[in-house]
Design a protein around this motif. Structure first.
Motif, PDB file in Angstrom:
ATOM      1  N   SER A  28       0.852  -1.180   0.000  1.00  0.00           N
ATOM      2  CA  SER A  28       0.000   0.000   0.000  1.00  0.00           C
ATOM      3  C   SER A  28       0.890   1.234   0.000  1.00  0.00           C
ATOM      4  CB  SER A  28      -0.895   0.010   1.240  1.00  0.00           C
ATOM      5  OG  SER A  28      -1.771  -1.068   1.215  1.00  0.00           O
ATOM      6  N   LYS A  29       0.402   2.299  -0.616  1.00  0.00           N
ATOM      7  CA  LYS A  29       1.190   3.530  -0.697  1.00  0.00           C
ATOM      8  C   LYS A  29       0.293   4.710  -0.384  1.00  0.00           C
ATOM      9  CE  LYS A  29       3.799   6.437  -3.782  1.00  0.00           C
ATOM     10  NZ  LYS A  29       3.461   7.186  -4.952  1.00  0.00           N
ATOM     11  N   TYR A  30       0.790   5.593   0.474  1.00  0.00           N
ATOM     12  CA  TYR A  30       0.073   6.815   0.816  1.00  0.00           C
ATOM     13  C   TYR A  30       0.808   7.980   0.185  1.00  0.00           C
ATOM     14  CZ  TYR A  30      -1.924  10.637   3.516  1.00  0.00           C
ATOM     15  OH  TYR A  30      -2.536  11.804   3.889  1.00  0.00           O
ATOM     16  N   ASP A  31       0.108   8.800  -0.577  1.00  0.00           N
ATOM     17  CA  ASP A  31       0.692   9.985  -1.207  1.00  0.00           C
ATOM     18  C   ASP A  31       0.320  11.193  -0.359  1.00  0.00           C
ATOM     19  OD1 ASP A  31       1.435  12.158  -2.730  1.00  0.00           O
ATOM     20  OD2 ASP A  31       0.545  11.418  -4.586  1.00  0.00           O
ATOM     21  N   PRO A  32       1.281  11.714   0.435  1.00  0.00           N
ATOM     22  CA  PRO A  32       0.955  12.827   1.331  1.00  0.00           C
ATOM     23  C   PRO A  32       0.653  14.133   0.598  1.00  0.00           C
ATOM     24  CG  PRO A  32       3.296  12.346   1.413  1.00  0.00           C
ATOM     25  CD  PRO A  32       2.660  11.279   0.571  1.00  0.00           C
ATOM     26  N   GLU A  33       1.128  14.272  -0.624  1.00  0.00           N
ATOM     27  CA  GLU A  33       0.855  15.512  -1.366  1.00  0.00           C
ATOM     28  C   GLU A  33      -0.613  15.619  -1.743  1.00  0.00           C
ATOM     29  OE1 GLU A  33       3.563  15.879  -4.641  1.00  0.00           O
ATOM     30  OE2 GLU A  33       5.280  16.199  -3.315  1.00  0.00           O
ATOM     31  N   THR A  34      -1.229  14.486  -2.068  1.00  0.00           N
ATOM     32  CA  THR A  34      -2.645  14.501  -2.450  1.00  0.00           C
ATOM     33  C   THR A  34      -3.547  13.974  -1.336  1.00  0.00           C
ATOM     34  OG1 THR A  34      -2.536  12.275  -3.409  1.00  0.00           O
ATOM     35  CG2 THR A  34      -2.066  14.135  -4.884  1.00  0.00           C
ATOM     36  N   GLY A  35      -2.936  13.300  -0.339  1.00  0.00           N
ATOM     37  CA  GLY A  35      -3.727  12.702   0.732  1.00  0.00           C
ATOM     38  C   GLY A  35      -4.447  11.447   0.300  1.00  0.00           C
ATOM     39  N   THR A  36      -3.927  10.786  -0.744  1.00  0.00           N
ATOM     40  CA  THR A  36      -4.564   9.608  -1.318  1.00  0.00           C
ATOM     41  C   THR A  36      -3.842   8.334  -0.893  1.00  0.00           C
ATOM     42  OG1 THR A  36      -5.223  10.925  -3.236  1.00  0.00           O
ATOM     43  CG2 THR A  36      -5.262   8.543  -3.502  1.00  0.00           C
ATOM     44  N   LEU A  37      -4.610   7.307  -0.578  1.00  0.00           N
ATOM     45  CA  LEU A  37      -4.074   5.993  -0.229  1.00  0.00           C
ATOM     46  C   LEU A  37      -4.352   5.046  -1.384  1.00  0.00           C
ATOM     47  CD1 LEU A  37      -2.931   3.935   1.862  1.00  0.00           C
ATOM     48  CD2 LEU A  37      -5.286   3.633   2.651  1.00  0.00           C
ATOM     49  N   TYR A  38      -3.316   4.339  -1.832  1.00  0.00           N
ATOM     50  CA  TYR A  38      -3.450   3.339  -2.884  1.00  0.00           C
ATOM     51  C   TYR A  38      -3.250   1.969  -2.241  1.00  0.00           C
ATOM     52  CZ  TYR A  38      -2.745   7.401  -5.854  1.00  0.00           C
ATOM     53  OH  TYR A  38      -2.859   8.626  -6.446  1.00  0.00           O
ATOM     54  N   CYS A  39      -4.279   1.120  -2.292  1.00  0.00           N
ATOM     55  CA  CYS A  39      -4.149  -0.228  -1.725  1.00  0.00           C
ATOM     56  C   CYS A  39      -5.121  -1.176  -2.405  1.00  0.00           C
ATOM     57  CB  CYS A  39      -4.345  -0.217  -0.218  1.00  0.00           C
ATOM     58  SG  CYS A  39      -5.982   0.227   0.327  1.00  0.00           S
ATOM     59  N   ASP A  40      -4.686  -2.408  -2.533  1.00  0.00           N
ATOM     60  CA  ASP A  40      -5.509  -3.460  -3.138  1.00  0.00           C
ATOM     61  C   ASP A  40      -6.075  -3.053  -4.497  1.00  0.00           C
ATOM     62  OD1 ASP A  40      -5.096  -5.176  -0.993  1.00  0.00           O
ATOM     63  OD2 ASP A  40      -6.846  -4.415   0.090  1.00  0.00           O
ATOM     64  N   GLY A  41      -5.296  -2.290  -5.247  1.00  0.00           N
ATOM     65  CA  GLY A  41      -5.722  -1.900  -6.584  1.00  0.00           C
ATOM     66  C   GLY A  41      -6.778  -0.808  -6.622  1.00  0.00           C
ATOM     67  N   ILE A  42      -7.037  -0.159  -5.490  1.00  0.00           N
ATOM     68  CA  ILE A  42      -8.007   0.938  -5.485  1.00  0.00           C
ATOM     69  C   ILE A  42      -7.369   2.205  -4.948  1.00  0.00           C
ATOM     70  CG2 ILE A  42     -10.036  -0.534  -5.289  1.00  0.00           C
ATOM     71  CD1 ILE A  42     -10.126   0.152  -2.317  1.00  0.00           C
ATOM     72  N   GLN A  92       4.325  11.587   5.488  1.00  0.00           N
ATOM     73  CA  GLN A  92       5.081  12.835   5.620  1.00  0.00           C
ATOM     74  C   GLN A  92       6.573  12.553   5.734  1.00  0.00           C
ATOM     75  OE1 GLN A  92       3.951  15.908   5.262  1.00  0.00           O
ATOM     76  NE2 GLN A  92       1.862  15.199   4.971  1.00  0.00           N
ATOM     77  N   GLU A  93       6.950  11.511   6.487  1.00  0.00           N
ATOM     78  CA  GLU A  93       8.361  11.141   6.638  1.00  0.00           C
ATOM     79  C   GLU A  93       8.947  10.703   5.304  1.00  0.00           C
ATOM     80  OE1 GLU A  93      10.521  11.434   9.224  1.00  0.00           O
ATOM     81  OE2 GLU A  93       8.884  12.599  10.074  1.00  0.00           O
ATOM     82  N   THR A  94       8.188   9.915   4.542  1.00  0.00           N
ATOM     83  CA  THR A  94       8.659   9.473   3.232  1.00  0.00           C
ATOM     84  C   THR A  94       8.872  10.663   2.315  1.00  0.00           C
ATOM     85  OG1 THR A  94       7.459   7.391   3.478  1.00  0.00           O
ATOM     86  CG2 THR A  94       8.090   8.004   1.251  1.00  0.00           C
ATOM     87  N   MET A  95       7.966  11.627   2.386  1.00  0.00           N
ATOM     88  CA  MET A  95       8.088  12.819   1.553  1.00  0.00           C
ATOM     89  C   MET A  95       9.340  13.606   1.938  1.00  0.00           C
ATOM     90  SD  MET A  95       5.024  15.394   0.611  1.00  0.00           S
ATOM     91  CE  MET A  95       5.290  16.912   1.477  1.00  0.00           C
ATOM     92  N   LYS A  96       9.627  13.724   3.241  1.00  0.00           N
ATOM     93  CA  LYS A  96      10.826  14.419   3.695  1.00  0.00           C
ATOM     94  C   LYS A  96      12.076  13.700   3.214  1.00  0.00           C
ATOM     95  CE  LYS A  96       8.812  16.301   7.910  1.00  0.00           C
ATOM     96  NZ  LYS A  96       8.784  16.162   9.385  1.00  0.00           N
ATOM     97  N   GLU A  97      12.076  12.360   3.268  1.00  0.00           N
ATOM     98  CA  GLU A  97      13.225  11.581   2.819  1.00  0.00           C
ATOM     99  C   GLU A  97      13.449  11.758   1.331  1.00  0.00           C
ATOM    100  OE1 GLU A  97      12.483   7.554   3.977  1.00  0.00           O
ATOM    101  OE2 GLU A  97      12.579   8.037   6.120  1.00  0.00           O
ATOM    102  N   ASP A  98      12.369  11.763   0.553  1.00  0.00           N
ATOM    103  CA  ASP A  98      12.488  11.937  -0.889  1.00  0.00           C
ATOM    104  C   ASP A  98      13.069  13.300  -1.235  1.00  0.00           C
ATOM    105  OD1 ASP A  98      11.444   9.428  -1.281  1.00  0.00           O
ATOM    106  OD2 ASP A  98       9.426  10.114  -1.805  1.00  0.00           O
TER     107      ASP A  98
END
Length: 103
Positions: A28-42, A92-98
């Motif tokens: 699963s991936k959470y995109d903090p810029e858009t606030g969207t969660l991608y999981c199980d193909g949705i 947010q942490e992932t975004m800071k690391e990127d």
């Protein structure tokens, strides 16, 4: 037929087939810029996540801490709320690391 093959491959992988069975599982991936969660193909959008948070807060507020069953439900709702909080914090942490990797 392809879905059946995927299911069999996933079963084989879960039983220890390792490299012999390819699966389409993605984390699963959470995109903090858009606030969207991608999981199980949705894609779960920010407004839906916010509604879920409001829903669990409302349910928790209706629980009575005097009744053991109700208190347990309040803790279950709190787990869901903490999961949402952790998801946002890790995003947010992932975004800071990127950002630090790009500089």
């Amino acid at each position: 037929m392809a879905d059946k093959l995927d299911l069999l491959n996933q079963l084989a992988a879960s039983m220890g087939a390792g490299d012999f069975a390819k699966t389409k599982y993605e984390d699963s991936k959470y995109d903090p810029e858009t606030g969207t969660l991608y999981c199980d193909g949705i894609m779960i959008t920010k407004p839906v996540i916010e509604k879920a948070e409001q829903h669990f807060k409302a349910l928790k507020s209706k629980c009575s801490y005097n009744d053991p069953a109700s208190r347990e439900m309040a803790m279950i709702y709190q787990v869901a709320l903490e999961g949402i909080k952790i998801m946002r914090a890790s995003g947010q942490e992932t975004m800071k690391e990127d950002k630090s990797d790009n500089t």
